[in-house]
Motif scaffolding. Structure first.
Motif, PDB file in Angstrom:
ATOM      1  N   ALA A  18       0.838  -1.197   0.000  1.00  0.00           N
ATOM      2  CA  ALA A  18       0.000   0.000   0.000  1.00  0.00           C
ATOM      3  C   ALA A  18       0.873   1.246   0.000  1.00  0.00           C
ATOM      4  CB  ALA A  18      -0.912   0.010   1.228  1.00  0.00           C
ATOM      5  N   LEU A  19       0.338   2.288  -0.609  1.00  0.00           N
ATOM      6  CA  LEU A  19       0.939   3.625  -0.584  1.00  0.00           C
ATOM      7  C   LEU A  19      -0.109   4.590  -0.060  1.00  0.00           C
ATOM      8  CD1 LEU A  19       2.716   3.744  -4.064  1.00  0.00           C
ATOM      9  CD2 LEU A  19       3.847   3.933  -1.839  1.00  0.00           C
ATOM     10  N   ASP A  20       0.338   5.572   0.704  1.00  0.00           N
ATOM     11  CA  ASP A  20      -0.566   6.608   1.199  1.00  0.00           C
ATOM     12  C   ASP A  20      -1.246   7.256   0.005  1.00  0.00           C
ATOM     13  OD1 ASP A  20      -1.531   9.244   1.969  1.00  0.00           O
ATOM     14  OD2 ASP A  20      -0.412   8.967   3.830  1.00  0.00           O
ATOM     15  N   ILE A  21      -2.572   7.334   0.029  1.00  0.00           N
ATOM     16  CA  ILE A  21      -3.329   7.861  -1.106  1.00  0.00           C
ATOM     17  C   ILE A  21      -2.955   9.313  -1.398  1.00  0.00           C
ATOM     18  CG2 ILE A  21      -5.370   8.628   0.171  1.00  0.00           C
ATOM     19  CD1 ILE A  21      -5.430   6.799  -3.207  1.00  0.00           C
ATOM     20  N   ILE A 108      -1.805  -0.244  12.642  1.00  0.00           N
ATOM     21  CA  ILE A 108      -0.521  -0.256  11.935  1.00  0.00           C
ATOM     22  C   ILE A 108       0.590  -0.546  12.933  1.00  0.00           C
ATOM     23  CG2 ILE A 108       1.121   1.081  10.567  1.00  0.00           C
ATOM     24  CD1 ILE A 108      -1.289   2.637   9.456  1.00  0.00           C
ATOM     25  N   GLU A 109       1.350  -1.591  12.643  1.00  0.00           N
ATOM     26  CA  GLU A 109       2.464  -1.995  13.489  1.00  0.00           C
ATOM     27  C   GLU A 109       3.776  -1.605  12.824  1.00  0.00           C
ATOM     28  OE1 GLU A 109       2.202  -6.159  14.337  1.00  0.00           O
ATOM     29  OE2 GLU A 109       0.093  -6.015  14.907  1.00  0.00           O
ATOM     30  N   ALA A 110       4.839  -1.557  13.606  1.00  0.00           N
ATOM     31  CA  ALA A 110       6.172  -1.254  13.080  1.00  0.00           C
ATOM     32  C   ALA A 110       6.600  -2.357  12.109  1.00  0.00           C
ATOM     33  CB  ALA A 110       7.168  -1.148  14.222  1.00  0.00           C
ATOM     34  N   ALA A 111       7.472  -1.991  11.187  1.00  0.00           N
ATOM     35  CA  ALA A 111       7.992  -2.966  10.230  1.00  0.00           C
ATOM     36  C   ALA A 111       8.809  -4.021  10.972  1.00  0.00           C
ATOM     37  CB  ALA A 111       8.874  -2.265   9.204  1.00  0.00           C
ATOM     38  N   ILE A 123       9.733   0.223   4.313  1.00  0.00           N
ATOM     39  CA  ILE A 123       8.439  -0.084   4.914  1.00  0.00           C
ATOM     40  C   ILE A 123       8.105   0.931   6.010  1.00  0.00           C
ATOM     41  CG2 ILE A 123       7.085  -1.825   6.140  1.00  0.00           C
ATOM     42  CD1 ILE A 123       8.951  -3.948   4.927  1.00  0.00           C
ATOM     43  N   ARG A 124       6.959   1.578   5.862  1.00  0.00           N
ATOM     44  CA  ARG A 124       6.475   2.511   6.885  1.00  0.00           C
ATOM     45  C   ARG A 124       5.841   1.744   8.039  1.00  0.00           C
ATOM     46  NH1 ARG A 124       2.175   7.047   5.390  1.00  0.00           N
ATOM     47  NH2 ARG A 124       3.929   7.873   4.230  1.00  0.00           N
ATOM     48  N   GLY A 125       5.165   0.643   7.699  1.00  0.00           N
ATOM     49  CA  GLY A 125       4.522  -0.171   8.727  1.00  0.00           C
ATOM     50  C   GLY A 125       3.750  -1.312   8.111  1.00  0.00           C
ATOM     51  N   MET A 126       3.182  -2.133   8.974  1.00  0.00           N
ATOM     52  CA  MET A 126       2.370  -3.270   8.561  1.00  0.00           C
ATOM     53  C   MET A 126       0.947  -3.011   9.027  1.00  0.00           C
ATOM     54  SD  MET A 126       4.649  -5.267   7.161  1.00  0.00           S
ATOM     55  CE  MET A 126       3.871  -6.853   7.061  1.00  0.00           C
ATOM     56  N   GLY A 127       0.019  -2.855   8.080  1.00  0.00           N
ATOM     57  CA  GLY A 127      -1.371  -2.578   8.420  1.00  0.00           C
ATOM     58  C   GLY A 127      -2.177  -3.856   8.510  1.00  0.00           C
ATOM     59  N   VAL A 134      -1.085  -5.755   5.313  1.00  0.00           N
ATOM     60  CA  VAL A 134      -0.751  -4.994   4.123  1.00  0.00           C
ATOM     61  C   VAL A 134       0.568  -4.303   4.428  1.00  0.00           C
ATOM     62  CG1 VAL A 134      -1.428  -3.048   2.669  1.00  0.00           C
ATOM     63  CG2 VAL A 134      -3.169  -4.600   3.547  1.00  0.00           C
ATOM     64  N   ILE A 135       1.529  -4.425   3.539  1.00  0.00           N
ATOM     65  CA  ILE A 135       2.829  -3.779   3.745  1.00  0.00           C
ATOM     66  C   ILE A 135       2.708  -2.336   3.260  1.00  0.00           C
ATOM     67  CG2 ILE A 135       5.280  -3.804   3.159  1.00  0.00           C
ATOM     68  CD1 ILE A 135       4.874  -6.864   2.542  1.00  0.00           C
ATOM     69  N   ILE A 136       2.752  -1.398   4.195  1.00  0.00           N
ATOM     70  CA  ILE A 136       2.627   0.025   3.857  1.00  0.00           C
ATOM     71  C   ILE A 136       4.020   0.566   3.567  1.00  0.00           C
ATOM     72  CG2 ILE A 136       1.867   2.294   4.648  1.00  0.00           C
ATOM     73  CD1 ILE A 136      -0.111   0.784   6.515  1.00  0.00           C
TER      74      ILE A 136
END
Length: 173
Positions: A18-21, A108-111, A123-127, A134-136
């Motif tokens: 995922a990417l921030d919209i 959202i958790e830390a990578a 990786i910004r985080g794990m949603g 989802v890997i953010i």
């Protein structure tokens, strides 16, 4: 009250990313990409987007995942990333685009430090979503200044004058 973010989800090799919209400008159907000599392997080339040369990176190669043939679902996500505090427009080639989802900050958790196929700093985080994750991604870290500067300089010299890129509307909500 926790904040909820919206993210465009897409797939690479069966994994959901995922990417921030807020960084996504549009989604394009796959079009002809002009290869640029002497660029990194993950640089597919450039497209002409309304008169502007836009570099296109293959995220599978960037993340050192197995290469796959393009399909009817292969898309280019046009994103805006900050490079040296300046906005830059970049295309990211992905296997398919899924949907825009809302993920609360509390989900959202830390990578993870180990076990991911891609570099942790990407990786910004794990949603958490449904039964999986989802890997953010952090779009500002995926694209380095040196790589895009070299690609941009080559694109100005070698870009094709036209493209048949057609925008695909991204629905939010």
């Amino acid at each position: 009250m926790s904040e909820t973010g919206q993210y465009l989800t897409f797939t690479l090799g069966g994994e959901v990313f995922a990417l921030d919209i807020g960084t996504v400008r549009e989604v394009l159907e796959l079009t002809t990409v002009t290869r640029i000599p002497r660029t990194p392997e993950f640089m597919r080339g450039v497209i002409n987007l309304r008169g502007r040369a836009v570099p296109v990176l293959e995220l599978r190669r960037k993340f050192q995942m197995p290469v796959a043939a393009d399909t009817v679902n292969t898309c280019i996500i046009i994103v805006e990333a900050l490079l040296d505090d300046e906005p830059a427009i970049i295309g990211a080639l992905v296997d398919s685009v899924r949907e825009v989802v809302e993920i609360p900050a509390t989900s959202i958790e830390a990578a993870p430090r180990l076990g991911t196929a891609i570099r942790q700093d990407f990786i910004r985080g794990m949603g958490r979503q449904h039964e999986g994750f989802v890997i953010i991604l952090d779009g500002n870290r995926i694209f380095s200044v040196d790589e895009l500067t070299a690609a941009g300089e080559a694109a100005v010299l070698d870009a094709a004058p036209s493209s048949s890129a057609m925008p695909v509307e991204v629905q939010t909500g």
